[in-house]
Write a protein that holds these residues in place. Structure first.
Motif, PDB file in Angstrom:
ATOM      1  N   MET A  55     -10.565   0.196   6.001  1.00 46.82           N
ATOM      2  CA  MET A  55      -9.555   0.099   4.948  1.00 46.82           C
ATOM      3  C   MET A  55     -10.215   0.166   3.584  1.00 46.82           C
ATOM      4  O   MET A  55     -11.216  -0.510   3.339  1.00 46.82           O
TER       5      MET A  55
ATOM      6  N   TYR B 134       0.857  -1.189   0.000  1.00 46.88           N
ATOM      7  CA  TYR B 134       0.000   0.000   0.000  1.00 46.88           C
ATOM      8  C   TYR B 134       0.894   1.239   0.000  1.00 46.88           C
ATOM      9  O   TYR B 134       0.901   2.027   0.939  1.00 46.88           O
TER      10      TYR B 134
ATOM     11  N   LEU C 220     -11.370  -6.269   7.504  1.00 43.10           N
ATOM     12  CA  LEU C 220     -10.565  -5.112   7.094  1.00 43.10           C
ATOM     13  C   LEU C 220     -11.468  -3.927   6.737  1.00 43.10           C
ATOM     14  O   LEU C 220     -11.145  -2.776   7.049  1.00 43.10           O
TER      15      LEU C 220
ATOM     16  N   ILE D  90      -3.047   3.086   8.745  1.00 42.91           N
ATOM     17  CA  ILE D  90      -4.250   2.269   8.596  1.00 42.91           C
ATOM     18  C   ILE D  90      -3.981   0.817   8.968  1.00 42.91           C
ATOM     19  O   ILE D  90      -4.892   0.041   9.259  1.00 42.91           O
TER      20      ILE D  90
END
Length: 319
Positions: free
Chosen positions: A242, A201, A237, A208
């Motif tokens: 997210m 990511y 998640l 996060i």
């Protein structure tokens, strides 16, 4: 000729006396084992079942089965089945299944018992642990009394069908590693590093990921998510806020870290004694094509609970 007949008659009398002594000894042994089992303080068996005529008939059948064989493992299996039977009304379907299971139990050899126990353990049971070493320990313990008795003889599986313990579908083959990969992939996972997670990511706020350790356990310094099902992990998640493209990166790492069939085979062959033998028999016989009936499950369950520390209630599989 008369002398010969007389000698044979005397010898037969000796044999008969020996047989009668064994019968009395085994009856006493069986009754004592039943009393001991029903007297255990942590036992849920119901002694009032002895006032039920149907239970008395079943008890008599179990005694006959044990008296004819004298095998202690069979005795213990029968007593476990009786214990479960005592908790049921004679009109219940499960009671009738157990009645028949007791009748069938004495007709099976060690080969059939092994096939039932191994099939049941790998196809119908999910061991609840998130620790790899504990999973290996449990499997090793549960298969230990049985794996050496697994047979390549096709008659074993034909006979189990004839005794209504299972059905063989020649059109279906279930690989042994399929259930292991499906049920325990997260436990056997190699995991991935936090750096790999962050790298998946690169354009977002890495904060996060701060709460993700709540969903994972550590193994050799790596993160291992507890959900073997990617969709379940993705749901959790999302609940943490997210975004979807980040979720894809995390679940992708998760899937890549789970072992494939060859790796699962290697892990179990190396760490679980007897697994290589089980897999060879599984891959070359009808064991991989067999689905257990309620009778087969009941007998397999009684074997596991009487010979190992397996303690899950029978009601999970036979209702």
């Amino acid at each position: 000729m008369a002398a010969v007949m007389l000698a044979m008659g005397k010898q037969l009398h000796v044999y008969l006396s020996e047989a009668e002594a064994k019968v009395e000894e085994r009856l006493k042994d069986f009754r004592n084992t039943v009393i001991e089992e029903f007297a255990k303080p942590d036992n849920s068996a119901k002694p009032e079942a002895f006032s039920d005529p149907d239970f008395q008939f079943v008890l008599n059948d179990a005694q006959k089965v044990y008296v004819r064989s004298g095998e202690e493992d069979l005795r213990d299996d029968l007593v476990k089945l009786l214990m479960h039977r005592s908790k049921l009304d004679s009109k219940e379907r499960t009671a009738k299944i157990l009645n028949f299971s007791i009748e069938v139990a004495g007709s099976l050899s060690k080969n059939e018992y092994a096939a039932l126990a191994i099939n049941f353990l790998f196809m119908y049971v999910k061991l609840h642990t998130t620790v790899r070493s504990e999973l290996v320990k449990q499997f090793s313990s549960f298969i230990a009394p049985f794996y050496a008795d697994l047979s390549e003889n096709p008659t074993v599986y034909e006979y189990l069908e004839a005794q209504r313990c299972g059905t063989v579908n020649q059109l279906v083959t279930r690989r042994l590693t399929d259930s292991l990969t499906k049920e325990y992939s997260s436990v056997l996972s190699f995991g991935f590093t936090y750096k790999q997670l962050v790298d998946s990511y690169p354009d977002g706020d890495v904060k996060i990921f701060d709460g993700l350790t709540e969903l994972a356990s550590g193994y050799r310094g790596n993160l291992i998510f507890k959900d073997s099902n990617p969709s379940d992990l993705a749901t959790k998640l999302r609940a943490k806020g997210m975004p979807e493209h980040a979720i894809g990166g995390v679940t992708g790492l998760h899937n890549l870290s789970n072992p494939n069939e060859e790796q699962v085979t290697a892990i179990f062959s190396e760490e679980v004694e007897g697994f290589a033998h089980i897999k060879r028999i599984w891959d070359t016989t009808a064991l991989s094509k067999m689905s257990l009936t309620a009778v087969g499950k009941a007998i397999a369950h009684s074997s596991l609970t009487s010979r190992t520390s397996f303690s899950a209630p029978l009601s999970i599989w036979v209702q």
